[in-house]
Design a protein around this motif. Structure first.
Motif, mmCIF file in Angstrom:
data_model
loop_
_atom_site.group_PDB
_atom_site.id
_atom_site.type_symbol
_atom_site.label_atom_id
_atom_site.label_comp_id
_atom_site.label_asym_id
_atom_site.label_seq_id
_atom_site.Cartn_x
_atom_site.Cartn_y
_atom_site.Cartn_z
ATOM 1 N N PRO A 149 0.672 -1.224 -0.036
ATOM 2 C CA PRO A 149 -0.061 -0.141 0.022
ATOM 3 C C PRO A 149 0.864 1.266 -0.142
ATOM 4 O O PRO A 149 1.999 1.165 0.431
ATOM 5 N N SER A 150 0.302 2.230 -0.386
ATOM 6 C CA SER A 150 1.045 3.530 -0.616
ATOM 7 C C SER A 150 -0.397 4.629 -0.096
ATOM 8 O O SER A 150 -1.352 4.392 0.214
ATOM 9 N N CYS A 151 0.253 5.969 0.050
ATOM 10 C CA CYS A 151 -0.829 6.870 0.381
ATOM 11 C C CYS A 151 -0.933 7.797 -1.154
ATOM 12 O O CYS A 151 -0.237 8.717 -1.481
ATOM 13 N N PHE A 152 -2.072 7.439 -1.626
ATOM 14 C CA PHE A 152 -2.488 7.770 -3.187
ATOM 15 C C PHE A 152 -3.516 8.661 -3.012
ATOM 16 O O PHE A 152 -4.683 8.294 -2.866
ATOM 17 N N ASN A 153 -3.134 10.055 -3.098
ATOM 18 C CA ASN A 153 -3.926 11.238 -3.082
ATOM 19 C C ASN A 153 -4.453 11.588 -4.600
ATOM 20 O O ASN A 153 -3.842 11.812 -5.343
ATOM 21 N N LEU A 154 -5.736 11.550 -4.732
ATOM 22 C CA LEU A 154 -6.379 12.072 -5.716
ATOM 23 C C LEU A 154 -6.800 13.353 -5.998
ATOM 24 O O LEU A 154 -7.636 13.823 -4.871
ATOM 25 N N LEU A 155 -6.338 14.500 -6.782
ATOM 26 C CA LEU A 155 -6.367 15.910 -6.400
ATOM 27 C C LEU A 155 -7.464 16.316 -7.567
ATOM 28 O O LEU A 155 -7.250 15.683 -8.945
ATOM 29 N N THR A 156 -8.014 17.535 -7.549
ATOM 30 C CA THR A 156 -8.555 18.190 -8.556
ATOM 31 C C THR A 156 -7.885 19.388 -8.428
ATOM 32 O O THR A 156 -7.674 19.974 -7.421
ATOM 33 N N ALA A 157 -7.665 19.978 -9.916
ATOM 34 C CA ALA A 157 -6.885 21.428 -9.785
ATOM 35 C C ALA A 157 -7.688 22.152 -10.823
ATOM 36 O O ALA A 157 -7.193 22.415 -11.914
#
Length: 344
Positions: free
Chosen positions: A111-119
């Motif tokens: 696992p990892s820390c996978f951040n989904l962003l909006t820009a």
């Protein structure tokens, strides 16, 4: 029909051929051009292989602009993260590359820390990936841990840890927005956090993405933070990614907002404060004879203010007193430096 007359050289050639039984030598003809003649392997041009699975869709100027822009971002993010963790954090931009989305996803840990962003106003989503090798030491630091190194943990984040990670990701987005200000004002938000990168599909697997990689170092602990920007998100504004945009990033005038941000960081800084009560001179013999309860006399008048130093620099003038049973000082005014007489 005119008689053909042989030259002396041709006659001698025929006689020699008859004696040796070989065909007569033909006159040397003009050398035909050899396509390989004169081309030594060292003189050949270098051939660069082209992989059609990884087309370079972002121009070199845009890549240079992204690299220089995020170099400035890494310095600012490192300073802000150092203030948050109260520890020296070194952030260094390691690479800005083009690759496919599938190559990026399969290169990450799980696992990892996978951040989904909006820009907004950019289309689609961006990805902020924080490697667990640096994430868990940061969480340990936020929870009051010391400098001892903790073993790498391979598990998804808990709810409490996700809340702490949001402080890091929010700080990252604040500095990233500042870095992109000269190109495009961005409204950055984290919409989802996943632990398995392969479950998130923001673009087709063969779509080209720009991967901006940073290395974080806290003492002896090191880890990576990756920012994934799909090409289709920046395709419309690629003409704005030029040398002028990132060059002006470091030469803009100070704004009230930037001054306030710097002031907030300075307000939280720790300084050394000391007060000079008086000074005098005594002999070494008198110093060795001092005992508890002895009184040292000075020429300083009790009605004159005391000198207050901040980090060793004279800053204020104050008077000594007591407050709620504790020794205290009351600052009267700023320290007045004596002006040196003008030189003749």
């Amino acid at each position: 029909m005119a008689d053909n007359v042989l030259s002396q050289a041709e006659v001698e050639s025929l006689l020699n051929a008859m004696e040796t039984g070989n065909e007569p030598s033909k006159p040397a003809a003009a050398a035909s051009p050899d396509p390989h003649a004169g081309h030594h392997p060292r003189n050949r041009e270098k051939i660069t292989p082209y992989d059609f699975k990884r087309p370079e869709r972002v121009g070199k100027d845009q890549m240079r602009a992204l690299q220089s822009m995020h170099e400035g971002f890494s310095r600012n993010f490192g300073a802000a993260l150092s203030a948050l963790l109260r520890s020296i954090v070194e952030v260094k931009l390691t690479s800005v590359d083009q690759l496919t989305y599938s190559e990026f996803v399969f290169s990450l840990e799980n696992p990892s820390c996978f951040n989904l962003l909006t820009a907004e106003p950019l289309e689609g989503n961006l990805i902020l990936d924080i490697n667990p090798s640096i994430l868990y030491p940061i969480i340990d630091r936020l929870l009051g841990g010391g400098k001892e190194s903790t073993p790498a943990t391979r598990r998804p984040l808990t709810e409490i840890e996700l809340t702490l990670v949001s402080r890091i990701s929010d700080l990252f987005l604040v500095e990233l927005k500042e870095a992109w200000e000269n190109v495009l004002p961005l409204d950055l938000k984290v919409v989802r956090v996943e632990s398995n990168p392969q479950l998130v599909q923001i673009v087709p697997p063969n779509e080209v993405v720009v991967l901006v990689s940073f290395e974080l170092a806290i003492g002896d602990v090191r880890g990576m933070i990756n920012l994934c920007i799909p090409f289709n998100s920046i395709e419309r504004i690629s003409h704005k990614l030029t040398a002028n945009t990132w060059f002006s990033y470091g030469s803009t005038d100070a704004t009230p907002q930037s001054k306030a941000a710097i002031g907030d960081h300075i307000d939280k800084a720790h300084v050394s404060l000391d007060v000079i009560l008086a000074d005098t001179t005594i002999t070494m013999e008198e110093l060795l004879d001092l005992r508890v309860g002895d009184v040292i006399t000075t020429e300083k008048d009790s009605r004159t203010p005391l000198q207050v130093n901040v980090n060793g620099t004279p800053t204020f003038q104050a008077f000594a007193g007591a407050y709620k049973g504790r020794k205290a000082i009351q600052i009267e005014r700023s320290y007045e430096r004596k002006k040196s007489p003008p030189q003749k």
